[in-house]
Design a protein around this motif. Sequence first.
Motif, PDB file in Angstrom:
ATOM      1  N   THR A 677      44.953   4.116 127.966  1.00 61.61           N
ATOM      2  CA  THR A 677      43.504   4.353 127.890  1.00 61.61           C
ATOM      3  C   THR A 677      42.937   3.144 127.109  1.00 61.61           C
ATOM      4  N   SER A 689      37.497   5.605 127.630  1.00 62.35           N
ATOM      5  CA  SER A 689      38.024   5.650 129.090  1.00 62.35           C
ATOM      6  C   SER A 689      38.989   6.792 129.443  1.00 62.35           C
ATOM      7  N   PRO A 690      39.009   7.258 130.600  1.00 64.83           N
ATOM      8  CA  PRO A 690      39.893   8.342 131.119  1.00 64.83           C
ATOM      9  C   PRO A 690      41.394   7.927 130.885  1.00 64.83           C
ATOM     10  N   ARG A 692      44.798   7.567 132.076  1.00 61.23           N
ATOM     11  CA  ARG A 692      45.535   7.434 133.299  1.00 61.23           C
ATOM     12  C   ARG A 692      47.042   7.669 133.100  1.00 61.23           C
ATOM     13  N   THR A 711      44.373  11.555 136.423  1.00 63.97           N
ATOM     14  CA  THR A 711      43.450  10.979 135.688  1.00 63.97           C
ATOM     15  C   THR A 711      42.881  12.046 134.822  1.00 63.97           C
ATOM     16  N   ASP A 713      40.016  13.043 131.872  1.00 63.96           N
ATOM     17  CA  ASP A 713      38.673  12.645 131.351  1.00 63.96           C
ATOM     18  C   ASP A 713      38.604  13.592 129.975  1.00 63.96           C
ATOM     19  N   LYS A 723      28.559  13.172 133.881  1.00 63.24           N
ATOM     20  CA  LYS A 723      29.288  13.305 132.573  1.00 63.24           C
ATOM     21  C   LYS A 723      28.189  12.924 131.480  1.00 63.24           C
ATOM     22  N   PHE A 736      41.394  17.739 127.893  1.00 64.36           N
ATOM     23  CA  PHE A 736      41.118  16.950 128.914  1.00 64.36           C
ATOM     24  C   PHE A 736      40.567  17.673 130.090  1.00 64.36           C
ATOM     25  N   THR A 739      40.511  14.987 136.487  1.00 69.09           N
ATOM     26  CA  THR A 739      39.419  14.550 137.496  1.00 69.09           C
ATOM     27  C   THR A 739      40.172  14.215 138.923  1.00 69.09           C
ATOM     28  N   THR A 825      35.970  15.230 140.381  1.00 68.45           N
ATOM     29  CA  THR A 825      35.291  14.388 139.510  1.00 68.45           C
ATOM     30  C   THR A 825      34.031  15.151 139.006  1.00 68.45           C
TER      31      THR A 825
END
Length: 918
Positions: A677, A689-690, A692, A711, A713, A723, A736, A739, A825
């Motif tokens: 991240t 940032s998301p 991963r 992922t 977010d 968002k 979290f 997504t 998402t």
Amino acid sequence: MAIQKPSHTFTKIHLKELQTNIFQILFTLSFTVFINTFSYAQDVPRTKPIITPDVSKDTIKISLDSLQIKPINTKEQDSITLDSIPKKKSLLEDIMIYKAIDYTSINQNEKKIYLYNEAQMFYLDMEIKAGIIVIDYAKNEVTAKGIVDSLGNYTQAPIFKQRGDVVEPDSMIMNTVTKKTIIYNSKIEQKSIDGVIFAEISKKENDSVIFINRAKFTTSDDPDNPEYYFLMRKVKIVPGKKVVAGLTNLYIADVPTPIGLPFAFFPLTKKRTSGVIFPSFGEDSSRGYNIQNGGYYFAISEYADLAVLGDYYTNGSYGLRLQSAYVLRYKFRGNLSFRFENLITSERGFPDYAKSTIYNLRWSHSQDGKSNPSSRFSASVNLGSSTYYQQSVNQLNSSNFLNNTLSSSISYSKTFKGQPQVNISFTATHSQNTNTESISMTLPTFQASVDRVYPFAPKVGSKKGFIQNINLQYNIRGENRIQTTDSLFFKKEMFDDAKIGMQHTIPISTNFKVLKYISISTSANYQETWVLKTVDKTFDEDSKEVITTEINGFDSFRTYNFSVGLGTTVYGMFDFGEDKKIQAIRHIMRPSISYNISPSFDKYYDTYEVIDADGTLIEEVDFTRFEESIFGAPGNNYSSSIGLSLGNNFEAKVRDKDSTATEAKKIILLNNLNLSTSYNIAGDSLNWSPLRITGGTQILDNKMSINFGATLDPYALDNNNNKINTFNISNGGSLFRLTSANLTMNYTLTSKSFDKSKNDNQAAREESLRSGGRDDDLFGVPQDFSDQLLNASTKEPENEETSELYSYKMPWSLRLAYSVNYSNTRRQNEISSHSLMVSGDIDISPRWSIGASSGYDLKSKGITYTQLRFERDLLSWRMNFSWIPFSSRSSWNFFIGIRSPILKDLKYDKRKTPDRRL
């Protein structure tokens, strides 16, 4: 007197210039020496050990008449030698070498030489091996036959070899002067055509012509009991050149068939020769009767060839294919293929009448690595009409039909040795999406680089510390990038929107360690970009639209950034004891943190004003003249971010199941588990940032590979699923928000006796891979059986041994692929794709194999593209059947033919092409 047998006799006769009286003298001497040794030897069994003969020098002196010897080095010549009566031709023209295991007997009365048991005779380019060989030097004849043993079995039948051809008769008689030979019950092996000719009586006219009455020709691996043969009434064989036959027809299992020809011609050559490629015949539901894959093969040279093939349909459709292969040993090799088809649908005047042209070009070139280590050229080209594989009526490779991407690459690279080393390369690339018909090309890409230079490194020893590890490098990259469509491909319009640019990069970096275990690296990067086209934007108050104007001319911009990274490796061990099944687990962590800073380059940005109908300013929009640049535009936002990543690896030490093993067995639990991240310090909102997450491992003795990703977010969504700058946990959710996620599993399982390389269509499989197909058969196996160039079988027929109790292990293979993708998402919470694909093969008997490729779409709840295939090994023949039971490509294809390359035209193939659909 006691009879003695020498264990081995080896004699040479050379009688070229001697007259008749000398010939008689030599044979008289031979008779005197050997008569007591070999007389009646064949009637007396061997009862005592072999006595080595005593060899002593012969005391008999031979005087020759000087009149019968040709003068040497004298100008005068005896008048006797000028007699008008021609001299009698010598018995032999060259040295004759003969030998036998048991005995060699010379009978002066009969003027014959007898060789018994594993007899051999070598004369000129001929070689004869037999149980018994009799040389009649009075009649200039050689007779060879086998031996009948005590059980009545005929053994050591003659084997006659000349110029690479082999004849295996029951017996034979040859004249050494005229070279004429009578051969009985012969088996003539022709290596150039990989076949055998059987004949009851053959007449060898000389060393270049053989005549046969009622001969049988077969390419069976069991020539003594062939499953098929051709009965030829009259045959003329010119060894190494040709076989010409009269009335010929096919016999299968000794049963005559109506398949025959009034005459037949078989070329005999070890070299590649040009010739006609016989076509296959068929019927298409929408284009009528057709002939396919017929044409001509040109053996241009030993380095290259060319095959010109064509198709024709009774409704007027036609196709053309050019295929060439070339090779220069220790230099390079490659192949080139071009296919063109003009397709007509329905009939002229009907509403569904249509006419289209499709083409495909393939080129593969590879250079031998040893030919020029500092220079290399390679090519892999696959381009053409986007609908080629979907519409082609002469393409049955299902793996290509399902492929939606065509790609090409041609590259040349050169290395200049020195300090520092310089590398340059030119590359042309092509990428084509067959669904959208969009094409992206670079014509060309130029790259050059100078190897890293360490200006402060010591001349000897290793580099240490911050200063000594400072290094810099220079890279340059230039591109001419083209974006076009299938309809404009290779037309003038495709070059109108070409983007040309060049980018220079100078990275400077160094690395060092602190606290012994922590590695720190830092770098600075400078870039300068050159372009030949920029844009300008204005707002038109009349049309209320933004007008973009292209400006041709040189322009450039410069950017730079800085970064620093810190990382280490941490090892953790969980020891459970050697008496446990799992003795220990090792955990390896690789944490790293990085900081990146990039200034704002807003000096390259301008603005235009958007005004409404009343003349009121609505907004000011920033733009840069480089925004359509080939390498992107400079950033106008200040960036300062921290990156976080953690890599993990898990291994285990387990007790081996083998009690004799002294070491524990190591297995991998997780190949990798990575988390990453970043946090933007300079940002105003949505700074994180998301997260991963990716990972992968292999289980079941590395037969199953598993890869997964997700992922996460940290930010929440508003009521419109957009968002917002609020953490999800603060909005009443979890820490979290998931997504997206994906999971793929591939499993390959085979029996120990399964051998994939025995597949008859290996050449077709390689051709499919060059076209972008798959090697795991999940999209089907390419099987264009009628194409001789793609079905040069290398599979060796198996010898099926029969027994009272049939016991056979069935080789098999199974390939599974599972894939699922999840998307959330914007709170859609759906499985975007979910499928299972399977492909398998099984040999149900030594000569029967079946296979299938299919799948199931778990989301749409339907069976995916399916192919069933059957193959029967008929020894000298092969039979294939492929069936696609449903889908828009529903079709089947049946083929049966002879394996031998020279008889590949003897085949039957029938196919049902896919029905035309609206």
